[in-house]
Design a protein around this motif. Structure first.
Motif, PDB file in Angstrom:
ATOM      1  N   VAL A   1       0.857  -1.181   0.000  1.00  0.00           N
ATOM      2  CA  VAL A   1       0.000   0.000   0.000  1.00  0.00           C
ATOM      3  C   VAL A   1       0.893   1.231   0.000  1.00  0.00           C
ATOM      4  O   VAL A   1       1.920   1.258   0.682  1.00  0.00           O
ATOM      5  N   GLU A   2       0.532   2.201  -0.806  1.00  0.00           N
ATOM      6  CA  GLU A   2       1.244   3.480  -0.896  1.00  0.00           C
ATOM      7  C   GLU A   2       0.213   4.587  -1.025  1.00  0.00           C
ATOM      8  O   GLU A   2      -0.811   4.411  -1.677  1.00  0.00           O
ATOM      9  N   VAL A   3       0.505   5.733  -0.437  1.00  0.00           N
ATOM     10  CA  VAL A   3      -0.371   6.894  -0.522  1.00  0.00           C
ATOM     11  C   VAL A   3       0.231   7.875  -1.518  1.00  0.00           C
ATOM     12  O   VAL A   3       1.446   8.089  -1.532  1.00  0.00           O
ATOM     13  N   SER A   4      -0.629   8.486  -2.355  1.00  0.00           N
ATOM     14  CA  SER A   4      -0.140   9.464  -3.329  1.00  0.00           C
ATOM     15  C   SER A   4       0.416  10.685  -2.600  1.00  0.00           C
ATOM     16  O   SER A   4      -0.007  10.996  -1.478  1.00  0.00           O
ATOM     17  N   PRO A   5       1.358  11.398  -3.214  1.00  0.00           N
ATOM     18  CA  PRO A   5       1.952  12.575  -2.565  1.00  0.00           C
ATOM     19  C   PRO A   5       0.940  13.650  -2.181  1.00  0.00           C
ATOM     20  O   PRO A   5       1.126  14.352  -1.191  1.00  0.00           O
ATOM     21  N   ASP A   6      -0.157  13.755  -2.946  1.00  0.00           N
ATOM     22  CA  ASP A   6      -1.178  14.751  -2.606  1.00  0.00           C
ATOM     23  C   ASP A   6      -2.183  14.229  -1.579  1.00  0.00           C
ATOM     24  O   ASP A   6      -3.034  14.973  -1.100  1.00  0.00           O
ATOM     25  N   GLY A   7      -2.096  12.934  -1.235  1.00  0.00           N
ATOM     26  CA  GLY A   7      -2.970  12.351  -0.220  1.00  0.00           C
ATOM     27  C   GLY A   7      -4.387  12.074  -0.674  1.00  0.00           C
ATOM     28  O   GLY A   7      -5.228  11.680   0.132  1.00  0.00           O
ATOM     29  N   LEU A   8      -4.679  12.239  -1.956  1.00  0.00           N
ATOM     30  CA  LEU A   8      -6.040  12.046  -2.453  1.00  0.00           C
ATOM     31  C   LEU A   8      -6.361  10.594  -2.802  1.00  0.00           C
ATOM     32  O   LEU A   8      -7.521  10.215  -2.864  1.00  0.00           O
ATOM     33  N   HIS A   9      -5.346   9.794  -3.065  1.00  0.00           N
ATOM     34  CA  HIS A   9      -5.521   8.390  -3.437  1.00  0.00           C
ATOM     35  C   HIS A   9      -4.517   7.533  -2.686  1.00  0.00           C
ATOM     36  O   HIS A   9      -3.493   8.025  -2.215  1.00  0.00           O
ATOM     37  N   TYR A  10      -4.836   6.251  -2.600  1.00  0.00           N
ATOM     38  CA  TYR A  10      -3.826   5.286  -2.185  1.00  0.00           C
ATOM     39  C   TYR A  10      -3.929   4.088  -3.106  1.00  0.00           C
ATOM     40  O   TYR A  10      -4.948   3.855  -3.746  1.00  0.00           O
ATOM     41  N   TYR A  11      -2.837   3.388  -3.225  1.00  0.00           N
ATOM     42  CA  TYR A  11      -2.715   2.294  -4.178  1.00  0.00           C
ATOM     43  C   TYR A  11      -2.427   1.007  -3.422  1.00  0.00           C
ATOM     44  O   TYR A  11      -1.577   0.986  -2.538  1.00  0.00           O
ATOM     45  N   VAL A  12      -3.151  -0.040  -3.781  1.00  0.00           N
ATOM     46  CA  VAL A  12      -2.999  -1.336  -3.128  1.00  0.00           C
ATOM     47  C   VAL A  12      -2.630  -2.356  -4.199  1.00  0.00           C
ATOM     48  O   VAL A  12      -3.340  -2.491  -5.197  1.00  0.00           O
ATOM     49  N   GLY A  13      -1.523  -3.045  -4.007  1.00  0.00           N
ATOM     50  CA  GLY A  13      -1.105  -4.083  -4.929  1.00  0.00           C
ATOM     51  C   GLY A  13      -1.350  -5.451  -4.323  1.00  0.00           C
ATOM     52  O   GLY A  13      -1.121  -5.660  -3.131  1.00  0.00           O
ATOM     53  N   ASN A  14      -1.840  -6.373  -5.134  1.00  0.00           N
ATOM     54  CA  ASN A  14      -2.093  -7.714  -4.617  1.00  0.00           C
ATOM     55  C   ASN A  14      -1.104  -8.725  -5.186  1.00  0.00           C
ATOM     56  O   ASN A  14      -0.285  -8.419  -6.045  1.00  0.00           O
ATOM     57  N   LEU A  15      -1.192  -9.947  -4.692  1.00  0.00           N
ATOM     58  CA  LEU A  15      -0.283 -11.010  -5.085  1.00  0.00           C
ATOM     59  C   LEU A  15      -0.346 -11.308  -6.575  1.00  0.00           C
ATOM     60  O   LEU A  15       0.655 -11.651  -7.194  1.00  0.00           O
ATOM     61  N   GLY A  16      -1.521 -11.121  -7.183  1.00  0.00           N
ATOM     62  CA  GLY A  16      -1.683 -11.411  -8.605  1.00  0.00           C
ATOM     63  C   GLY A  16      -1.189 -10.304  -9.527  1.00  0.00           C
ATOM     64  O   GLY A  16      -1.277 -10.421 -10.738  1.00  0.00           O
ATOM     65  N   GLY A  17      -0.716  -9.184  -8.972  1.00  0.00           N
ATOM     66  CA  GLY A  17      -0.194  -8.110  -9.792  1.00  0.00           C
ATOM     67  C   GLY A  17      -1.170  -6.996 -10.107  1.00  0.00           C
ATOM     68  O   GLY A  17      -0.843  -6.068 -10.837  1.00  0.00           O
ATOM     69  N   THR A  18      -2.381  -7.057  -9.581  1.00  0.00           N
ATOM     70  CA  THR A  18      -3.357  -5.995  -9.801  1.00  0.00           C
ATOM     71  C   THR A  18      -3.058  -4.842  -8.852  1.00  0.00           C
ATOM     72  O   THR A  18      -2.749  -5.059  -7.686  1.00  0.00           O
ATOM     73  N   ILE A  19      -3.154  -3.619  -9.366  1.00  0.00           N
ATOM     74  CA  ILE A  19      -3.012  -2.420  -8.547  1.00  0.00           C
ATOM     75  C   ILE A  19      -4.385  -1.760  -8.462  1.00  0.00           C
ATOM     76  O   ILE A  19      -5.003  -1.465  -9.488  1.00  0.00           O
ATOM     77  N   TYR A  20      -4.870  -1.536  -7.252  1.00  0.00           N
ATOM     78  CA  TYR A  20      -6.132  -0.840  -7.028  1.00  0.00           C
ATOM     79  C   TYR A  20      -5.830   0.599  -6.660  1.00  0.00           C
ATOM     80  O   TYR A  20      -5.025   0.863  -5.776  1.00  0.00           O
ATOM     81  N   LYS A  21      -6.480   1.535  -7.354  1.00  0.00           N
ATOM     82  CA  LYS A  21      -6.370   2.950  -7.020  1.00  0.00           C
ATOM     83  C   LYS A  21      -7.619   3.320  -6.226  1.00  0.00           C
ATOM     84  O   LYS A  21      -8.736   3.210  -6.728  1.00  0.00           O
ATOM     85  N   MET A  22      -7.428   3.741  -4.993  1.00  0.00           N
ATOM     86  CA  MET A  22      -8.541   4.011  -4.094  1.00  0.00           C
ATOM     87  C   MET A  22      -8.637   5.515  -3.841  1.00  0.00           C
ATOM     88  O   MET A  22      -7.621   6.172  -3.615  1.00  0.00           O
ATOM     89  N   ARG A  23      -9.855   6.057  -3.874  1.00  0.00           N
ATOM     90  CA  ARG A  23     -10.075   7.463  -3.549  1.00  0.00           C
ATOM     91  C   ARG A  23     -10.243   7.605  -2.043  1.00  0.00           C
ATOM     92  O   ARG A  23     -11.134   6.993  -1.458  1.00  0.00           O
ATOM     93  N   VAL A  24      -9.429   8.412  -1.434  1.00  0.00           N
ATOM     94  CA  VAL A  24      -9.519   8.638   0.004  1.00  0.00           C
ATOM     95  C   VAL A  24     -10.884   9.198   0.370  1.00  0.00           C
ATOM     96  O   VAL A  24     -11.468   8.817   1.381  1.00  0.00           O
ATOM     97  N   SER A  25     -11.438  10.072  -0.461  1.00  0.00           N
ATOM     98  CA  SER A  25     -12.737  10.682  -0.161  1.00  0.00           C
ATOM     99  C   SER A  25     -13.847   9.638  -0.045  1.00  0.00           C
ATOM    100  O   SER A  25     -14.777   9.800   0.737  1.00  0.00           O
ATOM    101  N   ASP A  26     -13.763   8.545  -0.809  1.00  0.00           N
ATOM    102  CA  ASP A  26     -14.757   7.472  -0.681  1.00  0.00           C
ATOM    103  C   ASP A  26     -14.683   6.842   0.696  1.00  0.00           C
ATOM    104  O   ASP A  26     -15.703   6.548   1.311  1.00  0.00           O
ATOM    105  N   ASN A  27     -13.475   6.627   1.194  1.00  0.00           N
ATOM    106  CA  ASN A  27     -13.312   6.004   2.501  1.00  0.00           C
ATOM    107  C   ASN A  27     -13.779   6.906   3.629  1.00  0.00           C
ATOM    108  O   ASN A  27     -14.295   6.446   4.632  1.00  0.00           O
ATOM    109  N   GLU A  28     -13.622   8.212   3.468  1.00  0.00           N
ATOM    110  CA  GLU A  28     -14.065   9.152   4.492  1.00  0.00           C
ATOM    111  C   GLU A  28     -15.584   9.132   4.614  1.00  0.00           C
ATOM    112  O   GLU A  28     -16.119   9.448   5.658  1.00  0.00           O
ATOM    113  N   ARG A  29     -16.275   8.752   3.542  1.00  0.00           N
ATOM    114  CA  ARG A  29     -17.731   8.629   3.582  1.00  0.00           C
ATOM    115  C   ARG A  29     -18.160   7.222   3.979  1.00  0.00           C
ATOM    116  O   ARG A  29     -19.349   6.922   3.984  1.00  0.00           O
ATOM    117  N   GLY A  30     -17.211   6.363   4.287  1.00  0.00           N
ATOM    118  CA  GLY A  30     -17.549   5.012   4.711  1.00  0.00           C
ATOM    119  C   GLY A  30     -17.684   4.018   3.585  1.00  0.00           C
ATOM    120  O   GLY A  30     -18.107   2.888   3.798  1.00  0.00           O
TER     121      GLY A  30
END
Length: 109
Positions: free
Chosen positions: A73-102
């Protein structure tokens, strides 16, 4: 136990708090902190999720489901997204704002 996250403060070199984030065998590989130091992101291999933790009150805000054994897991320098990599090589780009809303759903990029 393997289901605890310990928060350290580098200045006093003492454990500040311990967060219980689940039960049982969670096995995590990676932890990242956002640029402002307010959120901690931790991968949970056993439950295929990422815990978003409030660094000030030491609570889990949301557990975000991801597929395929998250390993990094890595957070973007601007803090707006974080990236999650899995064992299969997929990278998920997650919006922080979505998580703040649950929102506990990621998207693939």
């Amino acid at each position: 136990p393997d289901h605890l996250v310990t928060i350290d403060d580098a200045a006093p070199t003492a454990v500040q708090s311990t967060i219980v984030y689940g039960t049982g065998n969670q096995h995590f590989n990676a932890v990242a902190v956002n640029p402002t130091g307010t959120r901690v992101y931790k991968t949970n291999r056993a439950s295929n999720s990422v815990s978003v933790i409030d660094a000030f009150d030491d609570t889990v805000i949301v557990n975000v489901a991801v597929m395929g054994d998250p390993r990094m897991v890595e957070v973007s320098p601007d803090g707006l997204h974080y990236y999650v990599g899995n064992l299969g090589g997929t990278i998920y780009k997650m919006r922080v704002s979505d998580n703040e809303r649950g929102c506990s759903r990621g998207y693939r990029r």
